[in-house]
Design a protein around this motif. Structure first.
Motif, short mmCIF file in Angstrom:
data_model
loop_
_atom_site.label_atom_id
_atom_site.label_comp_id
_atom_site.label_asym_id
_atom_site.label_seq_id
_atom_site.Cartn_x
_atom_site.Cartn_y
_atom_site.Cartn_z
N GLU A 78 -8.66 0.89 4.95
CA GLU A 78 -9.05 1.05 3.55
C GLU A 78 -10.56 0.90 3.39
O GLU A 78 -11.21 1.74 2.77
CB GLU A 78 -8.32 0.02 2.66
N ASP A 126 -3.95 0.00 5.92
CA ASP A 126 -4.18 -1.44 6.05
C ASP A 126 -5.59 -1.77 5.58
O ASP A 126 -6.37 -0.87 5.26
CB ASP A 126 -3.98 -1.88 7.51
N GLU A 175 1.66 3.25 3.44
CA GLU A 175 1.99 2.33 4.53
C GLU A 175 0.95 2.35 5.66
O GLU A 175 0.85 1.41 6.43
CB GLU A 175 3.38 2.68 5.09
N ARG A 176 0.22 3.46 5.75
CA ARG A 176 -0.80 3.53 6.81
C ARG A 176 -2.10 2.88 6.38
O ARG A 176 -3.06 2.82 7.16
CB ARG A 176 -1.12 4.99 7.14
#
Lengths: 259, 259
Positions: B221, B217, B214-215
């Motif tokens: 990335e 983005d 979820e962290r």
DNA sequence: CACTATTTCTCAATTTTTGAGAAAAATACG
DNA sequence: CGTATTTTTCTCAAAAATTGAGAAATAGTG
């Protein structure tokens, strides 16, 4: 040479100074014909104990890392003490390396090492390195808590005499419950150690701290010793409760009978 | 059963679920008579591969920790990459676990893991745990860089088919030089990996980062991937220069001490 | 393709292992 | 402290595995 010994003799050739070997070199070193060594290597390869490197060389294989992981996961001392070791190092308040060591078969071995973030020195001791049986606080507090019979056997086996100085130091440990040594292993470093004993699991071990000798004044010494002794006690207690491991056969019988 | 196999079969009984065994239980499990197992255990004891525990039980011995240390000190990937791994995790800027993994004999195995201080999750991967050959970015980037012949042999040996999805993913890795996967190994976690290849030492490996999915983005990335790819390149360069085996000062000291 | 280095294979002689049970040693128990 | 039990070592002939030397096969290299 026969059986397991032959395989282990081959494995023990691999060391820090020469981590990879060719078959002809191994044959020389072992005094065995090449065809035999090829067979040995083939068997070791199949079990993952060695792996092929480049240029017809071989090195130690993945099986050791795998078994080491098992050891890490299942060793009672490590399971009970890893957390306390970490905390001890964090709270020491000066650059230090904490060690968890234990009597393992016939040798004292460090099984966990943890350096504080600001430690700029490297003690000889580290995980997986066998230690001198009769030198350093780390080893001595272990010997001191050994049953007399076992100690005698151990020292005889290692070819060490049990001299007067050692005896008096061990008496000291038994009386005061800890030991501090300076420069016995590494020049300029000091070791402080407290014993950890758990009858139920047949374990004799130690928690120790290595610091720079010059930083160890009387005040910090007594503070660290207090910390160590109480940390060792915590690990002992943890060992007893954690050992909720498998019931001994006899106990299991009893439980069954009572039910 | 004969030779080394018999000893290894006995050793492989010891696992996480049952870390200690009695001789009668081993005899049952191995389908061998007790007298034979007693002999086996005696030999293993003499080599430090098992140790006596309490209540006529045995457990894995100190030899594995000792050999593992050797492996740690001499593995070229570990020597070249441990430092970079640490830095990578420190600079990731979010909770993560960094892994250094490599093809080891017939399996992909993690040989170093390093968690950031704020990591609150535990990926399945850890040092010494064999990994699924065809799952997870960590393994896939390794397979992708394997010579076709060796890959086919490996997959055949592991009984895995080389399906279309896998092939396309490997093509992607070869083209872009990295791979990101989500939830392939652990639910809620994502893996980012870059390959490390060194022809000279015959080594195919990967550097990877596990983060909470979820962290991750788009922005972080691409930032992390950039980091990984350049870190992997640094390790490759280090491998080439280091492979001449110039010992680090601290290591030189150690060797001298041991001699 | 030829050349070399590496690895596997072959075979009879030798050595080791095997299993069942006896004996010994260690340990628990009253 | 002796007795009962458990754990470990020992004994022995039969069976099986290992041994070494060299031949054969395979892989690696220019």
């Amino acid at each position: 040479m026969a059986g397991l010994q032959r395989y282990m003799a081959a494995l023990r050739l691999f060391n820090e100074a020469q981590p990879t070997w060719t078959v002809p070199d191994m044959a020389d070193a072992l005094g065995a014909p090449q065809s035999t060594v090829y067979r040995t290597i083939r068997d070791l390869l199949a079990e993952g104990l060695v792996e092929a490197s480049t240029d017809a060389r071989y090195r130690l294989g993945p099986a050791f890392i795998e078994f080491d992981r098992l050891t890490r996961l299942t060793d009672p001392l490590l399971r009970a003490g890893a957390h306390v070791l970490e905390q001890t190092v964090a709270q020491a308040g000066l650059p230090c390396v904490g060690l968890l060591s234990r009597l393992y078969a016939d040798e004292v071995m460090c099984i966990a090492d943890r350096a504080s973030g600001d430690a700029r020195f490297f003690p000889s001791y580290e995980r997986g390195r066998p230690m001198p049986l009769t030198q350093g606080a780390t080893s001595k507090v272990i010997l001191a808590r050994l049953p007399a019979r076992r100690l005698a056997k151990l020292l005889a086996h290692a070819g060490k005499a049990q001299d007067a100085a050692l005896k008096s130091e061990m008496a000291t440990v038994r009386r005061q419950g800890f030991l501090v040594s300076r420069g016995e292993i590494d020049a300029g470093l000091a070791g402080l150690a407290a014993p950890i004993v758990c009858e139920e699991s047949g374990l004799v071990a130690s928690l120790s701290l290595v610091v720079e000798a010059e930083r160890l004044d009387g005040f910090s010494e007594s503070r660290l010793v207090l910390m160590l002794v109480s940390a060792a006690a915590m690990i002992e207690k943890e060992l007893q409760t954690t050992s909720g491991a498998p019931l001994l056969p006899r106990e299991r019988e009893k439980v069954a009978r009572e039910a």
